[in-house]
Design an enzyme around this catalytic site. Structure first.
Site, short mmCIF file in Angstrom:
data_model
loop_
_atom_site.label_atom_id
_atom_site.label_comp_id
_atom_site.label_asym_id
_atom_site.label_seq_id
_atom_site.Cartn_x
_atom_site.Cartn_y
_atom_site.Cartn_z
N PHE A 117 4.26 -2.44 2.06
CA PHE A 117 4.99 -2.35 3.51
C PHE A 117 5.67 -3.39 4.43
O PHE A 117 6.10 -3.17 5.46
CB PHE A 117 4.15 -0.37 4.11
CG PHE A 117 3.75 -0.14 3.19
CD1 PHE A 117 1.78 0.11 2.36
CD2 PHE A 117 3.97 0.96 3.20
CE1 PHE A 117 2.32 1.60 1.85
CE2 PHE A 117 3.99 2.29 2.78
CZ PHE A 117 2.78 2.50 1.48
N ARG A 118 4.78 -4.09 4.35
CA ARG A 118 4.46 -5.37 5.67
C ARG A 118 4.60 -6.57 5.39
O ARG A 118 5.53 -7.46 5.86
CB ARG A 118 3.86 -4.90 6.87
CG ARG A 118 3.15 -4.34 7.10
CD ARG A 118 2.07 -3.56 8.23
NE ARG A 118 2.25 -2.37 8.85
CZ ARG A 118 1.11 -1.45 7.84
NH1 ARG A 118 1.05 -1.30 7.17
NH2 ARG A 118 1.75 0.00 8.39
N GLN B 142 -6.33 3.37 0.44
CA GLN B 142 -5.10 4.38 1.62
C GLN B 142 -3.77 4.36 0.72
O GLN B 142 -2.53 4.64 1.11
CB GLN B 142 -4.52 2.88 2.29
CG GLN B 142 -5.63 2.25 4.16
CD GLN B 142 -5.32 0.92 4.34
OE1 GLN B 142 -5.14 1.31 5.73
NE2 GLN B 142 -5.78 -0.19 3.31
N HIS C 89 -5.77 8.01 2.61
CA HIS C 89 -4.17 8.42 3.52
C HIS C 89 -3.14 9.53 2.43
O HIS C 89 -1.99 9.75 2.38
CB HIS C 89 -3.23 7.30 3.21
CG HIS C 89 -3.47 6.27 4.21
ND1 HIS C 89 -2.93 5.63 4.61
CD2 HIS C 89 -4.41 7.22 5.36
CE1 HIS C 89 -3.74 4.52 5.49
NE2 HIS C 89 -4.23 5.78 6.01
N ASN D 62 -6.88 -11.13 -0.72
CA ASN D 62 -5.72 -10.62 0.40
C ASN D 62 -4.56 -11.89 0.52
O ASN D 62 -4.93 -13.16 0.89
CB ASN D 62 -5.57 -10.21 1.87
CG ASN D 62 -3.98 -9.37 2.39
OD1 ASN D 62 -3.77 -8.96 1.51
ND2 ASN D 62 -3.58 -9.68 3.21
N SER E 198 -4.69 -5.54 1.87
CA SER E 198 -4.55 -4.23 2.66
C SER E 198 -4.15 -5.46 4.34
O SER E 198 -4.87 -7.00 3.94
CB SER E 198 -5.54 -3.52 3.34
OG SER E 198 -4.89 -3.41 4.35
N CYS F 89 2.53 22.66 0.52
CA CYS F 89 3.00 23.97 1.78
C CYS F 89 2.55 23.29 3.20
O CYS F 89 1.45 23.49 3.17
CB CYS F 89 3.19 25.03 1.56
SG CYS F 89 4.29 26.52 2.48
N1 APR Z 1 -2.67 -9.48 -3.77
C1 APR Z 1 -2.87 -9.84 -2.99
N2 APR Z 1 -2.55 -9.26 -1.69
C2 APR Z 1 -1.44 -8.67 -1.76
C3 APR Z 1 -0.36 -8.47 -2.99
C4 APR Z 1 -0.92 -9.18 -4.29
N3 APR Z 1 -0.50 -9.13 -5.33
N4 APR Z 1 0.87 -7.98 -3.07
C5 APR Z 1 0.15 -8.49 -1.51
N5 APR Z 1 -0.63 -8.18 -0.89
C6 APR Z 1 -0.58 -8.42 0.64
C7 APR Z 1 0.03 -8.41 1.60
O1 APR Z 1 -0.19 -9.98 1.84
C8 APR Z 1 -0.67 -7.69 2.82
O2 APR Z 1 -1.00 -8.24 3.65
O3 APR Z 1 -1.39 -7.05 1.09
C9 APR Z 1 -0.93 -6.27 2.03
C10 APR Z 1 -0.47 -5.55 1.83
O4 APR Z 1 -0.46 -4.48 3.01
P1 APR Z 1 0.39 -3.75 4.18
O5 APR Z 1 1.90 -4.22 3.47
O6 APR Z 1 0.61 -3.63 5.24
O7 APR Z 1 -0.36 -2.49 3.37
P2 APR Z 1 -1.48 -1.85 3.93
O8 APR Z 1 -2.36 -2.39 4.27
O9 APR Z 1 -2.22 -0.63 2.83
O10 APR Z 1 -0.98 -0.86 4.44
C11 APR Z 1 -1.72 0.23 5.36
O11 APR Z 1 0.22 1.60 6.03
O12 APR Z 1 2.14 1.99 6.23
C12 APR Z 1 0.67 2.27 6.16
O13 APR Z 1 0.57 5.06 4.71
C13 APR Z 1 1.34 3.29 4.81
O14 APR Z 1 -1.52 2.90 3.30
C14 APR Z 1 -0.13 1.89 4.68
C15 APR Z 1 -0.96 1.30 6.01
#
Ligand code: APR
Length: 288
Positions: free
Chosen positions: A64-65, A132, A152, A251, A226, A160
């Site tokens: 997502f980010r 998540q 999530h 991460n 995450s 529905c």
């Molecule tokens: N290996 C390790 N880390 C990774 C990899 C990888 N291959 N690819 C991405 N990342 C890391 C990124 O650096 C980032 O910090 O995973 C993290 C993903 O973070 P987000 O995109 O924020 O995802 P998440 O933490 O799951 O978001 C939480 O936010 O948008 C809502 O509901 C949605 O469940 C989601 C929640």
């Protein structure tokens, strides 16, 4: 390059590990960390793995980010639950986005990180995986239903919002391909929505309580992929740490909780978990 004081954690650059050209460079500290995590898993009586979108990027599902992630292409404001239930136009927009996100999920296969978590269960070393993610890849990897807590929800079926009738996701996608803009319930006419939890939507009660309970009673809590910025999910590592568990964060980028973790690994989920699993298996193997 600043050399930060490292306590087997923190962002110390000598631990850079995959050089992106398929070659590996394991710094001494990284090897120590991987071995330490494996030893903690072997000794653990109750391991909780906590997963985010970063666990599935190596399966072809964008997170997502990160740059190029879902929130780079869409404004999260447009996908608040209140908007979804407020207007037909919002529901149409939601279904367009949801369809684009669903396609890679449907095709996706578990990567080495998912497979390692499933193997830890087979080795009797996993209490549960709290995720998540809505992609169903822990099920595909072979974790048993009762050890997967989907905080999530899931994108794999549709509900529905009115009578709670459940629909198969592909059946609803079929209706959209045939021109339906917004699908409604056959029984009560209520709006249909993927069984995911949107911003502003109430968290699933049983799953949230169960995730808190397991986080507060585990002895080892491993976060994988995450950013740890979305609540209440992101408070689970805190709950585990406050209740005496060891906290490991794997991460690619830094998280707000890195400083309170016992070990931080800034690396790829797949290769890191595959490496840790190998050490766990070696450690569990009966000595000749
Ligand atoms: N290996 C390790 N880390 C990774 C990899 C990888 N291959 N690819 C991405 N990342 C890391 C990124 O650096 C980032 O910090 O995973 C993290 C993903 O973070 P987000 O995109 O924020 O995802 P998440 O933490 O799951 O978001 C939480 O936010 O948008 C809502 O509901 C949605 O469940 C989601 C929640």
């Amino acid at each position: 390059m600043p050399s930060l004081p490292c306590k087997l954690g923190g962002a110390c650059d000598i631990e850079k590990w995959e050089m992106g050209n398929g070659k590996w460079e394991i710094g001494v500290r990284m090897e120590e960390k991987l071995k330490q995590v494996a030893q903690w898993i072997i000794a653990s009586k109750s391991l909780v793995v906590f997963g985010g979108a970063g666990l599935s990027t190596e399966s072809g599902i964008p997170d997502f980010r990160s740059p190029g992630g879902v929130w780079d292409r869409y404004d999260p404001e447009d996908f608040y639950f209140q908007k979804f239930i407020s207007s037909e136009a919002s529901r149409e927009k939601y279904w367009q986005m949801a369809t684009e996100m669903y396609e890679p999920m449907k095709k996706a296969q578990p990567n080495p990180a998912h497979l390692a978590i499933a193997e830890l269960e087979r080795l009797g070393k996993l209490d549960c995986v709290v995720t998540q993610n809505i992609d169903g890849l822990h099920h595909k990897a072979g974790n048993s239903e009762e050890r997967i807590i989907e905080l999530h929800g899931t994108a794999m079926h549709v509900t529905c919002l009115n009578c709670k009738k459940r629909y198969d996701r592909d059946e609803i996608q079929g209706r959209l391909r045939k021109g339906t803009k917004v699908p409604y319930c056959d029984d009560c006419g209520g709006p249909l929505k993927p069984a995911t939890i949107s911003f502003g939507q109430s968290m699933p009660e049983r799953e949230t309580e169960e995730a808190y309970r397991r986080s507060s009673t585990c002895d080892l809590f491993i976060v994988i992929g995450s950013s740890l910025v979305v609540q209440p999910a992101a408070s689970m590592p805190l709950v585990a740490k406050r209740n005496g568990a060891k906290l490991v964060i794997i991460n690619r980028d830094s998280t707000p909780y890195d400083d309170m973790a016992d070990i931080v690994i800034h690396g790829q989920a797949g290769s890191t978990m595959a490496n840790i699993l190998e050490s766990v298996k070696k450690g569990l193997a009966p000595s000749p």
